[in-house]
Every structure is written in C-alpha cells, then in structure tokens.
Write an enzyme that holds these catalytic residues in place. Structure first.
Site, PDB file in Angstrom:
ATOM      1  N   CYS A  53       0.807  -1.243   0.000  1.00 20.65           N
ATOM      2  CA  CYS A  53       0.000   0.000   0.000  1.00 20.65           C
ATOM      3  C   CYS A  53       0.836   1.287   0.000  1.00 20.65           C
ATOM      4  CB  CYS A  53      -0.984  -0.003   1.166  1.00 20.65           C
ATOM      5  SG  CYS A  53      -0.349  -0.693   2.697  1.00 20.65           S
ATOM      6  N   HIS A 106      -2.380   6.563   4.021  1.00 17.25           N
ATOM      7  CA  HIS A 106      -0.974   6.622   4.392  1.00 17.25           C
ATOM      8  C   HIS A 106      -0.396   7.950   3.877  1.00 17.25           C
ATOM      9  CE1 HIS A 106      -1.544   2.584   5.537  1.00 17.25           C
ATOM     10  NE2 HIS A 106      -0.854   1.949   4.615  1.00 17.25           N
TER      11      HIS A 106
HETATM   12  N1  LIG Z   1      -5.303  -3.299   4.519  1.00 16.28           N
HETATM   13  C1  LIG Z   1      -4.643  -2.694   3.552  1.00 16.28           C
HETATM   14  O1  LIG Z   1      -4.650  -1.455   3.426  1.00 16.28           O
HETATM   15  C2  LIG Z   1      -3.825  -3.504   2.563  1.00 16.28           C
HETATM   16  C3  LIG Z   1      -3.190  -2.833   1.528  1.00 16.28           C
HETATM   17  C4  LIG Z   1      -2.452  -3.555   0.593  1.00 16.28           C
HETATM   18  C5  LIG Z   1      -2.365  -4.914   0.688  1.00 16.28           C
HETATM   19  N2  LIG Z   1      -2.984  -5.561   1.731  1.00 16.28           N
HETATM   20  C6  LIG Z   1      -2.891  -7.027   1.771  1.00 16.28           C
HETATM   21  O2  LIG Z   1      -4.184  -7.536   1.478  1.00 16.28           O
HETATM   22  C7  LIG Z   1      -4.396  -8.752   2.211  1.00 16.28           C
HETATM   23  C8  LIG Z   1      -5.659  -8.600   3.065  1.00 16.28           C
HETATM   24  O3  LIG Z   1      -5.469  -7.556   3.992  1.00 16.28           O
HETATM   25  P1  LIG Z   1      -6.663  -6.990   4.881  1.00 16.28           P
HETATM   26  O4  LIG Z   1      -6.141  -5.737   5.442  1.00 16.28           O
HETATM   27  O5  LIG Z   1      -7.934  -6.973   4.118  1.00 16.28           O
HETATM   28  O6  LIG Z   1      -6.756  -8.094   6.047  1.00 16.28           O
HETATM   29  P2  LIG Z   1      -8.001  -8.466   7.007  1.00 16.28           P
HETATM   30  O7  LIG Z   1      -8.862  -7.292   7.227  1.00 16.28           O
HETATM   31  O8  LIG Z   1      -7.390  -9.132   8.167  1.00 16.28           O
HETATM   32  O9  LIG Z   1      -8.817  -9.548   6.144  1.00 16.28           O
HETATM   33  C9  LIG Z   1      -8.279 -10.835   5.887  1.00 16.28           C
HETATM   34  C10 LIG Z   1      -9.251 -11.651   5.073  1.00 16.28           C
HETATM   35  O10 LIG Z   1      -8.689 -12.955   4.871  1.00 16.28           O
HETATM   36  C11 LIG Z   1      -9.538 -13.960   5.477  1.00 16.28           C
HETATM   37  N3  LIG Z   1      -8.694 -14.955   6.146  1.00 16.28           N
HETATM   38  C12 LIG Z   1      -7.910 -14.776   7.243  1.00 16.28           C
HETATM   39  N4  LIG Z   1      -7.304 -15.942   7.591  1.00 16.28           N
HETATM   40  C13 LIG Z   1      -7.740 -16.880   6.707  1.00 16.28           C
HETATM   41  C14 LIG Z   1      -7.507 -18.270   6.550  1.00 16.28           C
HETATM   42  N5  LIG Z   1      -6.678 -18.931   7.356  1.00 16.28           N
HETATM   43  N6  LIG Z   1      -8.127 -18.913   5.542  1.00 16.28           N
HETATM   44  C15 LIG Z   1      -8.965 -18.257   4.715  1.00 16.28           C
HETATM   45  N7  LIG Z   1      -9.229 -16.929   4.799  1.00 16.28           N
HETATM   46  C16 LIG Z   1      -8.627 -16.254   5.786  1.00 16.28           C
HETATM   47  C17 LIG Z   1     -10.415 -13.224   6.469  1.00 16.28           C
HETATM   48  O11 LIG Z   1     -11.617 -13.952   6.609  1.00 16.28           O
HETATM   49  P3  LIG Z   1     -12.518 -13.914   7.963  1.00 16.28           P
HETATM   50  O12 LIG Z   1     -13.002 -12.514   8.114  1.00 16.28           O
HETATM   51  O13 LIG Z   1     -13.596 -14.882   7.629  1.00 16.28           O
HETATM   52  O14 LIG Z   1     -11.639 -14.360   9.090  1.00 16.28           O
HETATM   53  C18 LIG Z   1     -10.608 -11.883   5.746  1.00 16.28           C
HETATM   54  O15 LIG Z   1     -11.586 -12.011   4.757  1.00 16.28           O
HETATM   55  C19 LIG Z   1      -3.112  -9.000   2.995  1.00 16.28           C
HETATM   56  O16 LIG Z   1      -2.267  -9.855   2.254  1.00 16.28           O
HETATM   57  C20 LIG Z   1      -2.500  -7.617   3.113  1.00 16.28           C
HETATM   58  O17 LIG Z   1      -1.105  -7.649   3.286  1.00 16.28           O
HETATM   59  C21 LIG Z   1      -3.711  -4.896   2.664  1.00 16.28           C
END
Ligand SMILES: NC(=O)c1ccc[n+]([C@@H]2O[C@H](COP(=O)([O-])OP(=O)(O)OC[C@H]3O[C@@H](n4cnc5c(N)ncnc54)[C@H](OP(=O)(O)O)[C@@H]3O)[C@@H](O)[C@H]2O)c1
Length: 351
Positions: free
Chosen positions: A149, A241
């Site tokens: 990000c 950010h």
């Molecule tokens: N947040 C940001 O600004 C951002 C920016 C760029 C990239 N990213 C990347 O995008 C990805 C997601 O980030 P996020 O911020 O959206 O995270 P998050 O809010 O923690 O969401 C994670 C998602 O993955 C699912 N998940 C977690 N553990 C799992 C498992 N063991 N098996 C299957 N599904 C699982 C969760 O499902 P449940 O809700 O059902 O548990 C939820 O849908 C990450 O790789 C992160 O590094 C994030």
C-alpha cells in the site's frame, strides 16, 4: 461487453470489503463468489462481515454464502477470475493452485510479488510489465499483483521525476491502522500513540519501488538503480498513508517544473478511460497544510480514492521535498487490483 464472473478471496476483510464495493456495479465484472476463513464460511455475507466501508454492504452480495477458501470449493463455481485479499501465508498456495487450474489471479498479497515472472503492475506507471505473465508456467492461468500500500503511493510521486534523473529517495511513512487489517492493531496500542515499526514494510517499499520503476530487458525486469531509504510508522488514523518524500535529483529543477510534471502526469488507464481510473492520477494540493487523511480521501470526490494527493512541494539545494497521501485500501489495494484486471481485459489478456 459480457461481464466476467469474479471471486473475491478474503472478501470479509478490509481490502475484501473494498473489492465488494468497487465491483458492486462494475461494467466488466460481477461478484459471484466470496470467501473467508472458517470463522465466516457457511454464513450469508451480511452476517459474516463487520461491514465498515459504507453504510451497508451492496445488495448483490448480502445473501451470497461465504465459501471456504479452498481451491476445490471455489472451482465448483463457474468463475472467470479471482481477486485475492488473503493474508500472505494463506494466499501463497491457494493463488498458486487457482492459477494452475487456469484461473487469472489478481492479488493484493505479497506472497508471489518477488517472483521474477510475476508483475507488480500499476498500469499508469509500468504497463509493459503485464506481459511478464506470458513467462509464467501456469498455462491458461496467471498471477498479477499490485504493490504494497505505501509503495503504490510512492511510485506516483517518483515516476514523473524520472526525467530529472533520480539519485536517491528518502521516504518516511505515517500509516493508517486499516493498513494492518481488521484486527491488525489493538486500540490500546495505537490510541494517542505512534509506533515506529511495521514489520518488513521498509524492505518491501525499497524493493517494490525499484522493481516497478525498473526497465524490462530481454523479458526480465532490471530494477531502477537508485536507493530507496524508508522509515515506517503506524499512526492513529483510520484510512490513508501519508508519506514525506525527499528526492535528490540529478538535473536542475524548479518547484514550478515539478508541479507541472505532477499535474500533467497521466497513463494508459486514463487514455483507455478504464472504469476505475481517476481522470487525474495525481492531484497537487495548493493549500499549505494538505494533503490530510481526514480531508483528502473522501469517497464522495470524483477520484473515488484512486488519485494520489501531493502537497508541500519544496526545494532545498538539490533536494526536492513533498508529502503524498494514498488511500491504502483503494489505490493501495482493491482499487489497484480492479484497475489491473480492467487493463488486462482491454489488452486481451483476460477474455
Ligand atoms: N489493509 C490494507 O490497506 C492492505 C493494503 C495492501 C495490501 N494488503 C494485503 O491484502 C491482504 C488482506 O489484507 P486486509 O487488510 O484486508 O486483512 P483483514 O482485514 O485481516 O482480512 C483478511 C481476510 O482474509 C480472510 N482470512 C484470514 N485468515 C484466513 C484463513 N486462514 N483462511 C482463509 N481466509 C482467511 C479473512 O476472513 P474472515 O473474516 O472470515 O476471518 C478476511 O476475509 C493482505 O495480504 C494484506 O497484506 C492490505
């Protein structure tokens, strides 16, 4: 144009919710599959999701059952592509399996980003990197990633400067809590506080920036030669950010020339008028105290969180200083990934 059937992996999280929102009325894609962890699977999306991006989840997904994030389960549905917002450790094998099964994967996770044949694509910046997918060993399927990000904002601040010659870059980030995911940072840790550490972030920013701004030679990316020195902090902000950027340039420059370079910057998504492309990918703020996360990232403005805001452009000897602001979950994540898929579709890489 026939809509392609899309799956969203990790649809209940911070990035997954942005995918759901952006795809809710999309001209190229429709959401037919949403997945989550064991916590959510089997529940209707509206019950499984602690929805935080708008008032309510869009109607097209509210009654979709959240599926287990399992390749066999996903492939039972007729899907044309997937968007992945899974944690990196979960993403690695599932993205690999889906691509091997012939599915185009557009991923936010870092799992495959450092592979030579996997593009870190930002179509305004490095459109030619999309062709790397032809060197992947997945047959019909492939993996395209977008950057981390913070990097996704930084490269917009650097690309227009490349004509002036970049010697080195120092970037200090002030990163929102949503960047760490729904349950990433505890409120007791961050309220009224600043945490000067985000695991692996500084290395990711340096490596990804050099790759994205690198040249393609003989089918491989040669990273940009300048140093990127990053320091990252988590701050008590919900979304957005902010980054302080200091660049040493080779050539003489004036602040007016730099502002003109930012203002006139545009890329293929703008020329192709892609649905998620902002009309101006960079917006230069005139006010002395902008950009600010709470004032400059509203989804109500025309750029829908996809433009990078730049302000406080200053010159100190041969160094250029400015601040930039990027919406981490939109331009830094889901919006970037949807734009990549739109770009791949108009280029005939997905049909
Ligand atoms: N947040 C940001 O600004 C951002 C920016 C760029 C990239 N990213 C990347 O995008 C990805 C997601 O980030 P996020 O911020 O959206 O995270 P998050 O809010 O923690 O969401 C994670 C998602 O993955 C699912 N998940 C977690 N553990 C799992 C498992 N063991 N098996 C299957 N599904 C699982 C969760 O499902 P449940 O809700 O059902 O548990 C939820 O849908 C990450 O790789 C992160 O590094 C994030």
């Amino acid at each position: 144009m026939k809509k392609l059937r899309a799956g969203i992996l990790g649809a209940t999280g911070v990035v997954g919710q942005q995918f759901v929102r952006i795809l809710s009325n999309h001209p190229f894609f429709e959401t037919v599959v949403v997945t989550g962890s064991a916590r959510s699977s089997g529940k209707p999306y509206k019950d499984a999701t602690d929805w935080i991006v708008t008032n309510n989840p869009p109607e097209n997904v509210t009654d979709l059952d959240v599926l287990d994030t399992n390749t066999k389960v996903i492939l039972r549905n007729d899907i044309d592509l997937v968007f992945s917002s899974l944690p990196s450790d979960v993403a690695y094998s599932i993205e690999d399996e889906l691509a091997s099964a012939g599915v185009p994967v557009f991923s936010n996770a870092g799992a495959h980003r450092m592979k030579e044949s996997v593009p870190i694509l930002i179509p305004e910046i490095n459109p030619s990197h999309l062709n790397l997918v032809s060197s992947q060993q997945y047959g019909e399927g492939f993996i395209v990633t977008n950057s981390n990000c913070s990097t996704s904002g930084l490269v917009f601040g650097l690309k227009p400067l490349m004509d002036f010659g970049i010697n080195d870059v120092i970037v200090t980030t002030y990163q929102a809590v949503s960047g760490a995911g729904r349950n990433g940072v505890g409120s007791m840790d961050i309220l009224g506080n600043v945490i000067p550490y985000i695991s692996n972030e500084e290395t990711k920013i340096a490596q990804e920036t050099q790759i994205i701004l690198g040249c393609k030679e003989n089918g491989k990316i040669v990273p940009a030669p300048f140093d990127v020195n990053a320091s990252c902090a988590r701050v008590p902000v919900l979304n957005g950010h902010l980054e302080s950027v200091v660049v040493q340039l080779e050539r003489e420059f004036s602040v007016d020339q730099i502002i003109e370079a930012f203002n006139s910057f545009s890329g293929e998504p703008q020329a192709l008028d892609l649905p998620t492309a902002p009309s101006n990918p960079i917006i230069v703020c005139q006010e002395p105290d902008r950009p600010q996360p709470t004032r400059d990232l509203s989804l109500q403005v025309g750029d829908l969180g996809m433009a990078v805001k730049i302000g406080r452009v200053r010159k100190q000897k041969d160094r250029l200083n400015f601040f930039l602001l990027v919406h981490n979950a939109i331009r830094g994540a889901a919006g970037a990934s949807v734009l990549n898929a739109e770009f791949a579709r108009v280029k005939g890489v997905i049909e």
